[in-house]
Scaffold this motif. Structure first.
Motif, PDB file in Angstrom:
ATOM      1  N   PRO A   1      -4.915   2.717  -8.545  1.00  0.00           N
ATOM      2  CA  PRO A   1      -5.040   3.995  -7.826  1.00  0.00           C
ATOM      3  C   PRO A   1      -6.091   3.900  -6.731  1.00  0.00           C
ATOM      4  O   PRO A   1      -7.109   3.210  -6.877  1.00  0.00           O
ATOM      5  N   THR A   2      -5.845   4.565  -5.619  1.00  0.00           N
ATOM      6  CA  THR A   2      -6.788   4.561  -4.508  1.00  0.00           C
ATOM      7  C   THR A   2      -7.428   5.930  -4.358  1.00  0.00           C
ATOM      8  O   THR A   2      -6.858   6.949  -4.763  1.00  0.00           O
ATOM      9  N   THR A   3      -8.613   5.944  -3.777  1.00  0.00           N
ATOM     10  CA  THR A   3      -9.371   7.170  -3.566  1.00  0.00           C
ATOM     11  C   THR A   3      -9.722   7.284  -2.091  1.00  0.00           C
ATOM     12  O   THR A   3     -10.256   6.337  -1.518  1.00  0.00           O
ATOM     13  N   PRO A   4      -9.439   8.407  -1.458  1.00  0.00           N
ATOM     14  CA  PRO A   4      -9.764   8.550  -0.040  1.00  0.00           C
ATOM     15  C   PRO A   4     -11.269   8.465   0.218  1.00  0.00           C
ATOM     16  O   PRO A   4     -12.058   9.142  -0.446  1.00  0.00           O
TER      17      PRO A   4
ATOM     18  N   THR B   1       0.837  -1.202   0.000  1.00  0.00           N
ATOM     19  CA  THR B   1       0.000   0.000   0.000  1.00  0.00           C
ATOM     20  C   THR B   1       0.866   1.242   0.000  1.00  0.00           C
ATOM     21  O   THR B   1       1.742   1.410   0.868  1.00  0.00           O
ATOM     22  N   TYR B   2       0.632   2.108  -0.965  1.00  0.00           N
ATOM     23  CA  TYR B   2       1.353   3.369  -1.068  1.00  0.00           C
ATOM     24  C   TYR B   2       0.359   4.522  -0.910  1.00  0.00           C
ATOM     25  O   TYR B   2      -0.847   4.303  -0.733  1.00  0.00           O
ATOM     26  N   ASP B   3       0.848   5.749  -0.964  1.00  0.00           N
ATOM     27  CA  ASP B   3      -0.015   6.908  -0.728  1.00  0.00           C
ATOM     28  C   ASP B   3      -1.174   6.976  -1.721  1.00  0.00           C
ATOM     29  O   ASP B   3      -2.291   7.324  -1.346  1.00  0.00           O
TER      30      ASP B   3
ATOM     31  N   ALA C   1      -0.155  -1.816  -4.910  1.00  0.00           N
ATOM     32  CA  ALA C   1       0.650  -2.607  -5.837  1.00  0.00           C
ATOM     33  C   ALA C   1       0.396  -4.075  -5.501  1.00  0.00           C
ATOM     34  O   ALA C   1       0.824  -4.564  -4.455  1.00  0.00           O
ATOM     35  N   ILE C   2      -0.330  -4.765  -6.370  1.00  0.00           N
ATOM     36  CA  ILE C   2      -0.711  -6.153  -6.140  1.00  0.00           C
ATOM     37  C   ILE C   2       0.184  -7.035  -6.990  1.00  0.00           C
ATOM     38  O   ILE C   2       0.167  -6.965  -8.225  1.00  0.00           O
TER      39      ILE C   2
END
Length: 498
Positions: free
Chosen positions: A360-363, A254-256, A260-261
């Protein structure tokens, strides 16, 4: 070409098997070589669960148990693991394991053919939940037995058995002894050269070197697709390169701004990471095949396989995922939709492998834009059978709304083209517009005309095109608070007659 020796722990002993062809399945070895005929062959494609066995491997100093389909799992892939079949559960004095005793008490078996597979799935559930003091709810039992089919009992008594296990006298696995034996197997494995018909590297550097030296070797991971080539197409491989032991590719990092899987992460663990970020994807994740398939298959394998009806790719495309390709020469990073060039074709060079999927992640994402603001993800799977079935159509929508306007949108579609695809025209019809019924209808029309799906055994071309647009309109309705059109909100007790 000589195959390396397979070593696994079973019934308290370290079993060693030599001269096993690289394409030989675990089910064939169990039934024909070891005489374990309790494990049944039903479909030969990982669909019915009659062949279910349980494997375990070291995970942070303990054992991690997984129920898998032995019919499509290559025998060499369990090298260095512990293995249980239905013959291994009862105690030496004949006392049945709680998974077996509960089936007896709840009358969960009729013709009996599927029973060994159900018992093994129950055993996996027992180890992963009951032994940890966790309750087996009806919902959990339904989720984890979704990969086992029964044509006799109607499932109710089997679900009853799942909940009864915890009330029976406990049965414990001697994990300390098994871990010691796994360490012994690992030491023997480390002494063997990385050559032969079945290559199983344990580091990324070793994998890339072996890939460069053996560009024609068949790459495998969980074998949930390659296994079908063996059982249905009777394919044979001169050499196999198994990526699942590569420690760098077995992690989710997990990054900011992204996850990354690793390509060797199982679908079970990959979806767990995605659901932790987007809880609304839980039902979609549970409907990706049955648990034994998810326990074997990997996200990297699903991506590399590139089936146009694979469910993970529309989701990843909608989320804006990238794929990282690795070789001894370096790496390449590209949007997932650019990875595919045609039906089951991609841009991989002969010396490359899929390394990571970057998502990409979303808060703080929400389930649907009912409040009119925020980032939202919704995934739809249309199939003939609700559980454990392949999609006729898959549509995933990721949307970010600010001040009532669609600032960004990603739409991934499956089952409508030769490859998993991004719905570029439908995205363009929405981006920068107010989120209104008119905008949704225009985007639905663009979505229907954007692809030219084919007719096959799962759906006609006309049905696929019509449903694509309908799903976007369904997203609009759900965003306005309509819930009864969604099976996730359906409850049997609410629909029953008084």
């Amino acid at each position: 070409m000589e195959s390396k020796t397979i070593r696994f722990v079973r019934q308290g002993e370290l079993v060693s098997l030599g001269n096993v062809p690289p394409e030989r399945t675990l089910l064939e070895v169990l039934r024909e070589d070891l005489g374990c005929t309790g494990t049944k062959e039903g479909c030969g494609e990982g669909d019915c669960g009659a062949c279910t066995v349980v494997i375990a491997e070291r995970d942070d100093g303990a054992l991690k148990y997984r129920a898998i389909n032995s019919c499509i799992r290559l025998a060499h892939s369990v090298d260095g693991m512990a293995l249980w079949t239905v013959e291994d559960l009862a105690a030496a004095d004949g006392t049945l394991h709680p998974a077996q005793e509960a089936m007896v008490r709840c009358h969960g078996s009729q013709c009996g053919f599927c029973t060994p597979g159900f018992v093994m799935s129950l055993f996996g559930m027992y180890q992963n939940h009951v032994c940890r003091g966790e309750a087996v709810t009806r919902e959990l039992a339904q989720e984890e037995l979704s990969g086992n089919l029964c044509r006799c009992t109607g499932y109710r008594p089997i679900l009853d058995a799942a909940q009864q296990m915890a009330r029976l006298p406990a049965a414990r696995v001697d994990e300390r002894a098994i871990l010691a034996q796994l360490d012994q197997a690992a030491a023997l494995r480390a002494q063997a050269p990385a050559s032969g018909a079945y290559l199983a590297p344990t580091s990324l550097a070793e994998l890339l070197a072996l890939r460069a030296a053996n560009p024609r070797a068949q790459i495998v991971a969980g074998c949930t697709d390659v296994g079908l080539w063996v059982t249905k197409l009777h394919m044979q491989f001169a050499q196999v390169l198994d990526v699942t032991g590569v420690r760098e590719l077995r992690r989710v990092e997990t990054y900011d701004r992204h996850l990354a899987i690793g390509a060797a992460v199982t679908l079970t663990d990959a979806f767990e990471a995605l659901v932790a970020q987007w809880p609304q994807l839980k039902t979609f994740a549970n409907r990706f095949a049955g648990l034994p398939v998810r326990n074997s298959g990997t996200l990297g394998g699903n991506v590399a396989n590139g089936s146009p009806i694979g469910d993970s790719m529309p989701l990843l495309i909608a989320l804006g995922a990238h794929v990282v390709l690795l070789s001894a020469r370096g790496h390449r990073d590209m949007p997932l939709e650019q990875f595919y060039t045609g039906y089951r074709k991609n841009v991989l060079a002969q010396d490359e492998v899929v390394g990571w999927i970057k998502v990409p992640t979303t808060p703080h994402p929400g389930p649907l834009p009912q409040a009119g603001e925020g980032a939202f993800v919704r995934a739809y799977k249309i199939s003939k059978r609700y559980d454990d079935d392949i999609s006729a159509i898959c549509l995933v929508i990721s949307m970010r709304i600010e001040n009532g306007v669609v600032q960004n949108v990603g739409i991934g579609a499956g089952g409508v083209a030769a490859t998993p695809a991004r719905a570029v025209q439908a995205e363009a019809a929405l981006r920068g517009r107010a989120w209104t019924l008119e905008a949704a209808q225009q985007a639905a029309a663009a979505l229907r005309s954007e692809f030219q799906p084919i007719s096959d055994m799962r759906a006609s071309a006309a049905y696929r095109a019509e449903v694509l647009g309908n799903l976007l309109q369904r997203f609009w309705l759900e965003s306005q608070g309509v819930q009864q059109i969604n099976l996730e909100n359906f409850r049997v007790e609410e629909a029953s007659l008084p």
